[in-house]
Design an enzyme around this catalytic site. Structure first.
Site, mmCIF file in Angstrom:
data_model
loop_
_atom_site.group_PDB
_atom_site.id
_atom_site.type_symbol
_atom_site.label_atom_id
_atom_site.label_comp_id
_atom_site.label_asym_id
_atom_site.label_seq_id
_atom_site.Cartn_x
_atom_site.Cartn_y
_atom_site.Cartn_z
ATOM 1 N NE ARG A 7 -3.742 -2.328 0.338
ATOM 2 C CZ ARG A 7 -3.412 -3.562 -0.088
ATOM 3 N NH1 ARG A 7 -2.289 -3.769 -0.756
ATOM 4 N NH2 ARG A 7 -4.215 -4.574 0.110
ATOM 5 C CD GLU A 27 -5.481 0.166 2.680
ATOM 6 O OE1 GLU A 27 -5.094 -0.711 3.475
ATOM 7 O OE2 GLU A 27 -6.093 -0.094 1.627
ATOM 8 C CB SER A 65 -8.727 -2.012 4.877
ATOM 9 O OG SER A 65 -9.124 -3.344 4.677
HETATM 10 C C1 FAD Z 1 -15.760 -2.023 -0.477
HETATM 11 C C2 FAD Z 1 -14.323 -1.669 -0.732
HETATM 12 C C3 FAD Z 1 -13.386 -2.684 -0.891
HETATM 13 C C4 FAD Z 1 -12.036 -2.373 -1.129
HETATM 14 N N1 FAD Z 1 -11.143 -3.397 -1.272
HETATM 15 C C5 FAD Z 1 -9.848 -3.117 -1.488
HETATM 16 C C6 FAD Z 1 -8.892 -4.182 -1.637
HETATM 17 O O1 FAD Z 1 -9.224 -5.354 -1.615
HETATM 18 N N2 FAD Z 1 -7.598 -3.843 -1.831
HETATM 19 C C7 FAD Z 1 -7.174 -2.547 -1.890
HETATM 20 O O2 FAD Z 1 -5.971 -2.322 -2.063
HETATM 21 N N3 FAD Z 1 -8.058 -1.512 -1.765
HETATM 22 C C8 FAD Z 1 -9.379 -1.762 -1.560
HETATM 23 N N4 FAD Z 1 -10.270 -0.739 -1.425
HETATM 24 C C9 FAD Z 1 -9.786 0.665 -1.449
HETATM 25 C C10 FAD Z 1 -9.884 1.393 -2.804
HETATM 26 O O3 FAD Z 1 -10.861 0.825 -3.662
HETATM 27 C C11 FAD Z 1 -8.539 1.437 -3.517
HETATM 28 O O4 FAD Z 1 -7.556 2.095 -2.726
HETATM 29 C C12 FAD Z 1 -8.656 2.163 -4.865
HETATM 30 O O5 FAD Z 1 -7.455 2.094 -5.589
HETATM 31 C C13 FAD Z 1 -8.999 3.653 -4.737
HETATM 32 O O6 FAD Z 1 -9.337 4.111 -6.025
HETATM 33 P P1 FAD Z 1 -10.259 5.402 -6.225
HETATM 34 O O7 FAD Z 1 -10.313 5.677 -7.669
HETATM 35 O O8 FAD Z 1 -11.545 5.211 -5.542
HETATM 36 O O9 FAD Z 1 -9.371 6.492 -5.485
HETATM 37 P P2 FAD Z 1 -9.876 7.743 -4.625
HETATM 38 O O10 FAD Z 1 -10.449 7.243 -3.346
HETATM 39 O O11 FAD Z 1 -10.717 8.627 -5.444
HETATM 40 O O12 FAD Z 1 -8.483 8.426 -4.328
HETATM 41 C C14 FAD Z 1 -7.534 7.799 -3.481
HETATM 42 C C15 FAD Z 1 -6.220 8.603 -3.537
HETATM 43 O O13 FAD Z 1 -5.653 8.507 -4.819
HETATM 44 C C16 FAD Z 1 -5.467 9.793 -5.391
HETATM 45 N N5 FAD Z 1 -5.714 9.678 -6.830
HETATM 46 C C17 FAD Z 1 -6.893 9.411 -7.453
HETATM 47 N N6 FAD Z 1 -6.689 9.318 -8.768
HETATM 48 C C18 FAD Z 1 -5.360 9.529 -8.990
HETATM 49 C C19 FAD Z 1 -4.530 9.556 -10.144
HETATM 50 N N7 FAD Z 1 -5.021 9.353 -11.363
HETATM 51 N N8 FAD Z 1 -3.199 9.813 -9.978
HETATM 52 C C20 FAD Z 1 -2.686 10.028 -8.765
HETATM 53 N N9 FAD Z 1 -3.427 10.023 -7.613
HETATM 54 C C21 FAD Z 1 -4.748 9.763 -7.739
HETATM 55 C C22 FAD Z 1 -6.457 10.691 -4.668
HETATM 56 O O14 FAD Z 1 -6.008 12.029 -4.664
HETATM 57 C C23 FAD Z 1 -6.427 10.099 -3.276
HETATM 58 O O15 FAD Z 1 -5.317 10.592 -2.578
HETATM 59 C C24 FAD Z 1 -11.621 -1.020 -1.198
HETATM 60 C C25 FAD Z 1 -12.586 0.005 -1.050
HETATM 61 C C26 FAD Z 1 -13.918 -0.310 -0.835
HETATM 62 C C27 FAD Z 1 -14.927 0.795 -0.692
#
Ligand code: FAD
Length: 314
Positions: A182, A305, A234
């Site tokens: 992570r 996280e 998480s």
């Molecule tokens: C039900 C559920 C289950 C999940 N399971 C997992 C799992 O199994 N494993 C896991 O690792 N994560 C998991 N996650 C967490 C999450 O889905 C991941 O971290 C995912 O990559 C976040 O993507 P997002 O587009 O929603 O990012 P956002 O939440 O929109 O942004 C997260 C961060 O990334 C930055 N960001 C967004 N886009 C970019 C870009 N293009 N370039 C640079 N920075 C950027 C944002 O500024 C912010 O700081 C889960 C979440 C939920 C709700």
């Protein structure tokens, strides 16, 4: 790390503004753009259609001195109740290109991870199944090196292209990105925007077999994770070598603990759920209670996280 390109054409700002002002929404609610459904409004929100828009918006933010934020599917952020100042680039529906190039697959930053996983199945390549249940975008997934079921994005990633506020386009390989649990170099450069990523198609397999494995992984997740979709997954990282964060939180007696509408899941204690109108302040207070109690009772410092905005970009 080589700048491939520096965006520096002599376009006067007035012309840029004329084209771009239609892109920018003011005082736009952010809670509906997150899975937690929590947070205030964005002072300005824009969804760039393509890389050209990204450059224009980044340049405008620089000229105006607006702090810059990125939002994908909002599945790993806690947005403050006071919202975000400056300019937020919303990428969930932007940069959606997904194309095969020989033995690689290229995906724009806004491509949802389940779509990437499905594309690999259709092409007959395994290794992407674990992404099918993660509700985020490719860009954010690179930043945190997302993972599940013992696999991480690092296992399939070939290289990424990143736009910097200095209006440079960088190409980075996994070793240059310093991908770990992570974590990546991008945590130190929160204003670098991942615009595209390229993945290796290295393990051919029958689509039926891959689909079965993907379905099994998703079924497994359902047995472990709460059904309420209003979470960020998480909240804390699993401490190295120790029991998982969920176990530590459960042992500290937090399952079902409630603060306003923020509730620690009874099914998986590392999930905090929004049972209605939870606020960021309530979630933060609950997280602080959890950290203090786990430290007191088990001597483990839980590390966050989930990303707090705007704090983590200060
Ligand atoms: C039900 C559920 C289950 C999940 N399971 C997992 C799992 O199994 N494993 C896991 O690792 N994560 C998991 N996650 C967490 C999450 O889905 C991941 O971290 C995912 O990559 C976040 O993507 P997002 O587009 O929603 O990012 P956002 O939440 O929109 O942004 C997260 C961060 O990334 C930055 N960001 C967004 N886009 C970019 C870009 N293009 N370039 C640079 N920075 C950027 C944002 O500024 C912010 O700081 C889960 C979440 C939920 C709700």
């Amino acid at each position: 790390m080589r700048p491939l390109f520096i965006y520096g054409d002599p376009m006067p700002s007035k012309i840029i503004l004329k084209n771009i002002s239609q892109l920018i929404l003011e005082n736009h609610p952010l809670a509906p753009l997150t899975t937690w459904r929590i947070g205030g409004t964005a002072a300005r929100l824009a969804a760039p259609a393509d890389l050209e828009d990204v450059w224009k918006l980044m340049r405008l933010a620089q000229e105006r001195g607006w702090p810059l934020f990125f939002l994908g599917r909002g599945s790993n952020v806690l947005i403050d109740d006071a919202g975000l100042p400056g300019l937020t680039l919303h990428l969930a529906k932007s940069l959606q290109n997904l194309t095969r190039h020989g033995d690689t697959l290229r995906a724009g930053a806004g491509v949802p991870l389940p779509r990437l996983a499905q594309a690999a199945v259709r092409l007959g390549f395994s290794g992407f199944e674990f992404l099918a249940g993660i509700p985020g975008t490719v860009g954010a997934a690179v930043r945190l090196n997302v993972g599940a079921e013992g696999q991480t994005l690092a296992g399939v990633l070939k290289r990424v292209w990143v736009a910097t506020p200095q209006l440079q386009l960088l190409e980075l390989t996994p070793p240059e990105l310093g991908l770990g649990y992570r974590t990546s170099l991008l945590l130190n450069f929160p204003h670098w925007l991942v615009v595209e990523a390229e993945f290796n198609l290295a393990h051919p397999a029958g689509p039926e077999a891959i689909r079965d494995r993907m379905a099994a992984l998703i079924a497994q997740r359902k047995t472990r994770q709460p059904a309420n979709p209003r979470s960020c997954g998480s909240v804390f990282k699993n401490p190295p070598g120790g029991p998982a964060a969920g176990r530590l939180i459960e042992a500290a007696g937090f399952k079902g603990r409630r603060l306003g509408d923020a509730v620690v899941s009874r099914k998986h204690a590392n999930f905090i759920l929004n049972h209605g109108h939870a606020t960021a302040a309530q979630v933060k207070a609950l997280m602080a209670d959890i950290q203090a109690k786990v430290w007191q009772t088990q001597g483990v410092a839980l590390e966050r996280e989930v990303v707090w905005l705007p704090e983590d970009l200060a």
